[in-house]
Enzyme design. Structure first.
Site, PDB file in Angstrom:
ATOM      1  N   LYS A  73     -48.954 -29.181 -41.132  1.00  0.00           N
ATOM      2  CA  LYS A  73     -49.511 -28.953 -39.785  1.00  0.00           C
ATOM      3  C   LYS A  73     -50.915 -28.334 -39.794  1.00  0.00           C
ATOM      4  O   LYS A  73     -51.716 -28.621 -38.916  1.00  0.00           O
ATOM      5  CB  LYS A  73     -48.582 -28.025 -38.998  1.00  0.00           C
ATOM      6  N   ASP A 109     -46.387 -28.580 -29.465  1.00  0.00           N
ATOM      7  CA  ASP A 109     -45.431 -27.459 -29.448  1.00  0.00           C
ATOM      8  C   ASP A 109     -45.710 -26.563 -28.234  1.00  0.00           C
ATOM      9  O   ASP A 109     -44.790 -25.975 -27.665  1.00  0.00           O
ATOM     10  CB  ASP A 109     -45.551 -26.615 -30.731  1.00  0.00           C
ATOM     11  N   ALA A 134     -45.244 -15.512 -38.456  1.00  0.00           N
ATOM     12  CA  ALA A 134     -46.709 -15.616 -38.463  1.00  0.00           C
ATOM     13  C   ALA A 134     -47.143 -16.963 -39.026  1.00  0.00           C
ATOM     14  O   ALA A 134     -48.249 -17.095 -39.544  1.00  0.00           O
ATOM     15  CB  ALA A 134     -47.315 -14.466 -39.262  1.00  0.00           C
ATOM     16  N   ALA A 137     -45.647 -22.203 -36.149  1.00  0.00           N
ATOM     17  CA  ALA A 137     -44.929 -22.142 -34.875  1.00  0.00           C
ATOM     18  C   ALA A 137     -45.274 -20.849 -34.128  1.00  0.00           C
ATOM     19  O   ALA A 137     -45.452 -20.856 -32.906  1.00  0.00           O
ATOM     20  CB  ALA A 137     -43.424 -22.233 -35.118  1.00  0.00           C
TER      21      ALA A 137
END
Ligand code: NAP
Length: 290
Positions: A73, A109, A134, A137
Protein backbone atom coordinates in the site's frame (compact mmCIF):
# COMPACT_ATOMS: atom_id res chain seq x y z
CA UNK A 1 -21.56 -18.22 -7.17
CA UNK A 2 -22.27 -18.38 -10.89
CA UNK A 3 -19.90 -16.53 -13.22
CA UNK A 4 -19.68 -16.05 -16.95
CA UNK A 5 -16.75 -14.70 -18.93
CA UNK A 6 -16.82 -13.29 -22.41
CA UNK A 7 -14.37 -11.99 -24.93
CA UNK A 8 -14.90 -8.47 -23.64
CA UNK A 9 -15.15 -9.20 -19.90
CA UNK A 10 -13.32 -6.42 -18.07
CA UNK A 11 -10.66 -7.45 -15.59
CA UNK A 12 -10.22 -6.09 -12.04
CA UNK A 13 -8.38 -7.63 -9.11
CA UNK A 14 -6.25 -7.48 -6.01
CA UNK A 15 -2.46 -7.40 -5.63
CA UNK A 16 -1.00 -8.38 -2.27
CA UNK A 17 1.05 -10.94 -0.43
CA UNK A 18 -0.20 -13.11 1.18
CA UNK A 19 -3.83 -12.89 0.04
CA UNK A 20 -5.21 -16.23 1.22
CA UNK A 21 -8.00 -14.84 3.42
CA UNK A 22 -9.34 -12.03 1.25
CA UNK A 23 -13.11 -11.48 0.86
CA UNK A 24 -12.65 -8.95 -1.97
CA UNK A 25 -13.28 -11.38 -4.89
CA UNK A 26 -16.59 -12.38 -3.31
CA UNK A 27 -17.64 -8.76 -2.68
CA UNK A 28 -16.86 -7.50 -6.18
CA UNK A 29 -18.01 -10.53 -8.15
CA UNK A 30 -21.36 -10.55 -6.29
CA UNK A 31 -21.72 -6.83 -6.99
CA UNK A 32 -20.87 -7.27 -10.69
CA UNK A 33 -23.56 -9.96 -10.95
CA UNK A 34 -26.15 -7.92 -9.07
CA UNK A 35 -25.53 -4.97 -11.40
CA UNK A 36 -25.21 -7.25 -14.45
CA UNK A 37 -21.83 -5.77 -15.35
CA UNK A 38 -19.47 -7.74 -17.58
CA UNK A 39 -16.54 -7.54 -15.15
CA UNK A 40 -14.54 -10.06 -13.14
CA UNK A 41 -12.34 -9.63 -10.04
CA UNK A 42 -9.37 -11.95 -9.48
CA UNK A 43 -6.81 -12.16 -6.64
CA UNK A 44 -3.09 -12.02 -7.57
CA UNK A 45 -0.49 -13.11 -5.02
CA UNK A 46 2.42 -10.77 -5.77
CA UNK A 47 5.47 -10.57 -3.47
CA UNK A 48 7.29 -7.21 -3.22
CA UNK A 49 10.10 -8.33 -5.53
CA UNK A 50 7.55 -8.79 -8.35
CA UNK A 51 5.45 -5.66 -7.80
CA UNK A 52 6.95 -3.55 -10.58
CA UNK A 53 6.74 -6.40 -13.11
CA UNK A 54 3.15 -7.16 -12.04
CA UNK A 55 2.14 -3.54 -12.67
CA UNK A 56 3.61 -3.67 -16.18
CA UNK A 57 1.69 -6.90 -16.74
CA UNK A 58 -1.55 -5.35 -15.48
CA UNK A 59 -1.17 -2.47 -17.94
CA UNK A 60 -0.29 -4.86 -20.78
CA UNK A 61 -3.41 -6.94 -20.04
CA UNK A 62 -5.59 -3.81 -20.02
CA UNK A 63 -6.89 -4.27 -16.47
CA UNK A 64 -9.54 -1.64 -15.57
CA UNK A 65 -8.28 -1.31 -12.02
CA UNK A 66 -7.18 -3.18 -8.92
CA UNK A 67 -6.96 -3.10 -5.16
CA UNK A 68 -3.68 -3.07 -3.28
CA UNK A 69 -3.16 -4.70 0.08
CA UNK A 70 -0.36 -5.60 2.51
CA UNK A 71 2.58 -5.17 1.93
CA UNK A 72 2.30 -2.84 -1.12
CA UNK A 73 0.00 0.00 0.00
CA UNK A 74 2.79 2.46 0.75
CA UNK A 75 5.41 1.25 -1.71
CA UNK A 76 3.13 1.41 -4.73
CA UNK A 77 2.74 5.21 -4.70
CA UNK A 78 6.11 5.59 -6.50
CA UNK A 79 4.72 3.72 -9.53
CA UNK A 80 1.59 5.88 -9.92
CA UNK A 81 1.20 8.57 -12.58
CA UNK A 82 -1.24 10.40 -10.30
CA UNK A 83 -2.24 10.05 -6.65
CA UNK A 84 -5.47 11.48 -5.19
CA UNK A 85 -5.15 14.18 -2.55
CA UNK A 86 -6.38 11.81 0.20
CA UNK A 87 -4.02 9.00 -0.76
CA UNK A 88 -1.17 11.46 -0.97
CA UNK A 89 -1.82 12.86 2.55
CA UNK A 90 -2.30 9.36 4.00
CA UNK A 91 0.78 8.07 2.13
CA UNK A 92 -0.97 4.83 1.12
CA UNK A 93 -2.89 3.65 -1.95
CA UNK A 94 -5.41 0.79 -1.83
CA UNK A 95 -7.14 1.29 -5.20
CA UNK A 96 -5.68 1.90 -8.65
CA UNK A 97 -7.50 2.94 -11.80
CA UNK A 98 -5.85 2.18 -15.15
CA UNK A 99 -6.74 4.74 -17.79
CA UNK A 100 -5.04 3.59 -21.01
CA UNK A 101 -1.78 2.80 -19.21
CA UNK A 102 -1.88 5.79 -16.84
CA UNK A 103 -2.27 4.62 -13.24
CA UNK A 104 -4.05 6.75 -10.61
CA UNK A 105 -3.92 5.76 -6.94
CA UNK A 106 -6.73 6.33 -4.43
CA UNK A 107 -7.36 5.49 -0.79
CA UNK A 108 -10.90 4.17 -0.45
CA UNK A 109 -10.35 2.95 3.14
CA UNK A 110 -11.33 6.53 4.02
CA UNK A 111 -14.80 5.87 2.63
CA UNK A 112 -15.13 2.64 4.64
CA UNK A 113 -14.07 4.31 7.88
CA UNK A 114 -16.26 7.36 7.25
CA UNK A 115 -19.41 5.30 6.56
CA UNK A 116 -18.82 3.08 9.60
CA UNK A 117 -18.38 6.01 11.99
CA UNK A 118 -20.89 8.47 10.46
CA UNK A 119 -23.85 7.35 12.67
CA UNK A 120 -21.70 8.27 15.72
CA UNK A 121 -20.38 11.61 14.50
CA UNK A 122 -21.91 13.63 17.35
CA UNK A 123 -20.33 11.28 19.91
CA UNK A 124 -16.87 11.62 18.37
CA UNK A 125 -16.62 15.32 17.52
CA UNK A 126 -15.04 17.28 20.39
CA UNK A 127 -14.30 14.14 22.42
CA UNK A 128 -11.15 12.19 23.25
CA UNK A 129 -10.50 9.03 21.25
CA UNK A 130 -7.88 6.25 21.13
CA UNK A 131 -6.35 4.74 18.00
CA UNK A 132 -4.22 1.62 18.41
CA UNK A 133 -1.81 0.97 15.52
CA UNK A 134 0.55 2.99 13.35
CA UNK A 135 0.46 1.17 10.00
CA UNK A 136 -1.33 1.97 6.74
CA UNK A 137 -4.83 1.39 8.14
CA UNK A 138 -4.12 3.60 11.18
CA UNK A 139 -3.04 6.40 8.83
CA UNK A 140 -6.39 6.21 7.01
CA UNK A 141 -8.26 6.17 10.35
CA UNK A 142 -6.38 9.21 11.65
CA UNK A 143 -6.84 11.14 8.41
CA UNK A 144 -10.60 10.43 8.38
CA UNK A 145 -11.02 11.36 12.04
CA UNK A 146 -9.11 14.64 11.73
CA UNK A 147 -10.73 15.62 8.43
CA UNK A 148 -14.36 14.68 9.11
CA UNK A 149 -14.91 14.02 12.84
CA UNK A 150 -12.63 16.50 14.65
CA UNK A 151 -11.96 14.78 18.00
CA UNK A 152 -10.47 16.93 20.79
CA UNK A 153 -7.54 14.55 21.49
CA UNK A 154 -6.23 11.42 19.75
CA UNK A 155 -4.36 8.96 21.96
CA UNK A 156 -2.06 7.18 19.54
CA UNK A 157 -0.95 3.80 20.88
CA UNK A 158 1.39 1.38 19.16
CA UNK A 159 3.55 -1.60 20.06
CA UNK A 160 6.54 0.31 18.66
CA UNK A 161 6.07 3.73 20.24
CA UNK A 162 8.58 5.35 17.88
CA UNK A 163 6.23 4.63 14.95
CA UNK A 164 3.42 6.41 16.82
CA UNK A 165 5.74 9.40 17.36
CA UNK A 166 6.60 9.42 13.65
CA UNK A 167 2.88 9.39 12.77
CA UNK A 168 2.19 12.24 15.19
CA UNK A 169 4.85 14.40 13.51
CA UNK A 170 3.65 13.30 10.07
CA UNK A 171 0.07 14.45 10.68
CA UNK A 172 1.27 17.68 12.21
CA UNK A 173 3.21 18.37 9.00
CA UNK A 174 0.42 17.26 6.66
CA UNK A 175 -2.72 18.47 8.47
CA UNK A 176 -1.46 20.77 11.24
CA UNK A 177 -3.14 18.53 13.84
CA UNK A 178 -1.34 18.83 17.18
CA UNK A 179 -3.69 17.21 19.73
CA UNK A 180 -1.96 13.81 19.83
CA UNK A 181 -0.78 11.93 22.90
CA UNK A 182 1.31 8.84 22.13
CA UNK A 183 1.63 5.68 24.20
CA UNK A 184 3.48 2.42 23.91
CA UNK A 185 1.26 -0.66 23.62
CA UNK A 186 1.49 -2.23 27.04
CA UNK A 187 -1.72 -4.17 27.68
CA UNK A 188 -2.72 -3.58 31.33
CA UNK A 189 -1.95 0.10 30.94
CA UNK A 190 -4.45 0.69 28.14
CA UNK A 191 -7.47 0.53 30.42
CA UNK A 192 -6.39 3.86 31.90
CA UNK A 193 -6.00 5.41 28.45
CA UNK A 194 -9.27 3.98 27.17
CA UNK A 195 -11.36 5.14 30.10
CA UNK A 196 -11.28 8.75 28.82
CA UNK A 197 -12.00 7.80 25.22
CA UNK A 198 -15.44 7.97 23.63
CA UNK A 199 -14.18 5.95 20.66
CA UNK A 200 -11.51 3.22 20.69
CA UNK A 201 -10.20 1.96 17.34
CA UNK A 202 -8.12 -1.15 16.82
CA UNK A 203 -6.15 -0.52 13.62
CA UNK A 204 -3.62 -3.29 14.27
CA UNK A 205 -3.79 -6.85 12.99
CA UNK A 206 -4.07 -8.17 16.56
CA UNK A 207 -7.04 -10.57 16.84
CA UNK A 208 -6.93 -11.52 13.17
CA UNK A 209 -7.22 -15.16 12.01
CA UNK A 210 -5.41 -17.47 12.86
CA UNK A 211 -4.45 -15.64 16.10
CA UNK A 212 -8.10 -14.93 16.93
CA UNK A 213 -7.63 -15.35 20.70
CA UNK A 214 -5.34 -12.31 20.91
CA UNK A 215 -6.45 -8.81 21.89
CA UNK A 216 -4.79 -5.40 22.19
CA UNK A 217 -5.57 -5.09 25.87
CA UNK A 218 -6.60 -6.89 29.00
CA UNK A 219 -10.30 -7.59 28.41
CA UNK A 220 -11.65 -7.44 31.95
CA UNK A 221 -13.58 -4.28 32.79
CA UNK A 222 -11.96 -2.39 29.90
CA UNK A 223 -15.03 -0.64 28.50
CA UNK A 224 -18.23 1.15 29.57
CA UNK A 225 -21.66 1.44 27.97
CA UNK A 226 -20.89 5.02 26.89
CA UNK A 227 -18.09 3.92 24.59
CA UNK A 228 -17.81 2.87 20.96
CA UNK A 229 -15.25 0.21 20.02
CA UNK A 230 -14.36 -0.16 16.32
CA UNK A 231 -12.17 -3.10 15.29
CA UNK A 232 -10.84 -2.94 11.72
CA UNK A 233 -10.14 -6.68 11.81
CA UNK A 234 -12.86 -8.42 9.77
CA UNK A 235 -11.72 -12.04 9.92
CA UNK A 236 -13.21 -13.06 12.28
CA UNK A 237 -15.81 -10.24 12.42
CA UNK A 238 -16.45 -10.85 16.13
CA UNK A 239 -12.99 -10.46 17.67
CA UNK A 240 -12.25 -11.02 21.37
CA UNK A 241 -12.01 -7.24 21.70
CA UNK A 242 -15.51 -6.69 20.28
CA UNK A 243 -16.98 -9.53 22.33
CA UNK A 244 -15.62 -7.95 25.53
CA UNK A 245 -16.83 -4.48 24.49
CA UNK A 246 -20.35 -5.76 23.73
CA UNK A 247 -20.46 -7.74 26.98
CA UNK A 248 -19.76 -4.52 28.89
CA UNK A 249 -22.51 -2.63 27.04
CA UNK A 250 -20.32 -0.64 24.63
CA UNK A 251 -21.24 -0.23 20.95
CA UNK A 252 -19.12 -2.76 19.03
CA UNK A 253 -18.39 -2.05 15.34
CA UNK A 254 -16.73 -4.76 13.26
CA UNK A 255 -14.53 -4.32 10.15
CA UNK A 256 -17.03 -5.79 7.66
CA UNK A 257 -18.96 -2.60 7.02
CA UNK A 258 -15.69 -0.76 6.38
CA UNK A 259 -14.61 -3.56 4.04
CA UNK A 260 -17.80 -3.32 1.99
CA UNK A 261 -17.80 0.50 1.85
CA UNK A 262 -14.15 0.74 0.83
CA UNK A 263 -14.93 -1.82 -1.88
CA UNK A 264 -17.98 0.21 -2.94
CA UNK A 265 -15.80 3.25 -3.62
CA UNK A 266 -13.31 1.15 -5.63
CA UNK A 267 -16.23 -0.37 -7.59
CA UNK A 268 -17.51 3.10 -8.41
CA UNK A 269 -14.05 4.24 -9.56
CA UNK A 270 -13.70 1.22 -11.89
CA UNK A 271 -17.24 0.98 -13.28
CA UNK A 272 -18.84 4.40 -12.73
CA UNK A 273 -21.72 2.52 -11.03
CA UNK A 274 -22.94 2.42 -7.43
CA UNK A 275 -22.41 -0.85 -5.57
CA UNK A 276 -25.62 -2.30 -4.04
CA UNK A 277 -23.95 -2.27 -0.61
CA UNK A 278 -26.82 -3.69 1.47
CA UNK A 279 -27.19 -6.76 -0.77
CA UNK A 280 -23.43 -7.28 -0.94
CA UNK A 281 -23.12 -6.92 2.85
CA UNK A 282 -25.82 -9.59 3.35
CA UNK A 283 -24.13 -11.94 0.85
CA UNK A 284 -20.82 -11.51 2.69
CA UNK A 285 -22.40 -12.24 6.08
CA UNK A 286 -24.04 -15.39 4.68
CA UNK A 287 -20.74 -16.54 3.18
CA UNK A 288 -18.90 -16.04 6.47
CA UNK A 289 -21.56 -17.98 8.43
CA UNK A 290 -21.35 -21.01 6.08
P1 NAP B 1 0.33 -2.79 8.83
O1 NAP B 1 0.64 -1.57 8.04
O2 NAP B 1 1.16 -4.00 8.66
O3 NAP B 1 0.34 -2.35 10.41
C1 NAP B 1 0.17 -3.32 11.40
C2 NAP B 1 -0.02 -2.64 12.76
O4 NAP B 1 -0.33 -3.68 13.70
C3 NAP B 1 1.22 -1.93 13.30
O5 NAP B 1 0.81 -0.84 14.10
C4 NAP B 1 1.88 -3.03 14.18
O6 NAP B 1 2.67 -2.52 15.23
C5 NAP B 1 0.63 -3.67 14.76
N1 NAP B 1 0.86 -5.04 15.19
C6 NAP B 1 1.05 -6.13 14.40
N2 NAP B 1 1.20 -7.24 15.17
C7 NAP B 1 1.13 -6.83 16.47
C8 NAP B 1 1.22 -7.50 17.71
N3 NAP B 1 1.40 -8.82 17.78
N4 NAP B 1 1.07 -6.78 18.85
C9 NAP B 1 0.86 -5.44 18.78
N5 NAP B 1 0.78 -4.75 17.64
C10 NAP B 1 0.90 -5.43 16.48
O7 NAP B 1 -1.17 -3.27 8.57
P2 NAP B 1 -2.43 -2.37 8.16
O8 NAP B 1 -2.57 -2.31 6.69
O9 NAP B 1 -2.34 -1.09 8.91
O10 NAP B 1 -3.66 -3.28 8.69
C11 NAP B 1 -3.96 -3.37 10.06
C12 NAP B 1 -5.26 -4.16 10.25
O11 NAP B 1 -6.36 -3.44 9.65
C13 NAP B 1 -5.25 -5.55 9.59
O12 NAP B 1 -5.90 -6.47 10.45
C14 NAP B 1 -6.11 -5.35 8.33
O13 NAP B 1 -6.77 -6.55 7.91
C15 NAP B 1 -7.12 -4.34 8.86
N6 NAP B 1 -7.76 -3.59 7.76
C16 NAP B 1 -9.10 -3.70 7.65
C17 NAP B 1 -9.76 -3.01 6.64
C18 NAP B 1 -11.25 -3.12 6.53
O14 NAP B 1 -11.79 -2.77 5.47
N7 NAP B 1 -11.95 -3.56 7.56
C19 NAP B 1 -9.03 -2.22 5.73
C20 NAP B 1 -7.65 -2.12 5.89
C21 NAP B 1 -7.01 -2.82 6.91
P3 NAP B 1 4.24 -2.19 15.01
O15 NAP B 1 4.31 -0.82 14.42
O16 NAP B 1 4.82 -2.25 16.38
O17 NAP B 1 4.79 -3.26 14.08
Amino acid sequence: MKNSYHLNTKLTGLLGHPIKHTFSPLIHNVAFQLKQLDYIFLPFDVPSSNLKAALKGMIALGIKGFNITIPHKENITQFMNNVSEEASIIGAVNTVVNDMGKLTGYNTDVNGIYETLLPFKDDITGNEISVVGAGGAARAVIYTLIRYFKPSVIYLINRTEQRAETLKNYFYDKMKYDSFKTRELFPPDLIDVFKNSKLIVNATSVGMFPDSDDAITNLNNSFTKDQIVFDLVYNPPQTQLLKAAAAEGAIALDGLKMLVYQAAKSFELWTGEEMPVEQVYKALQLYIKE
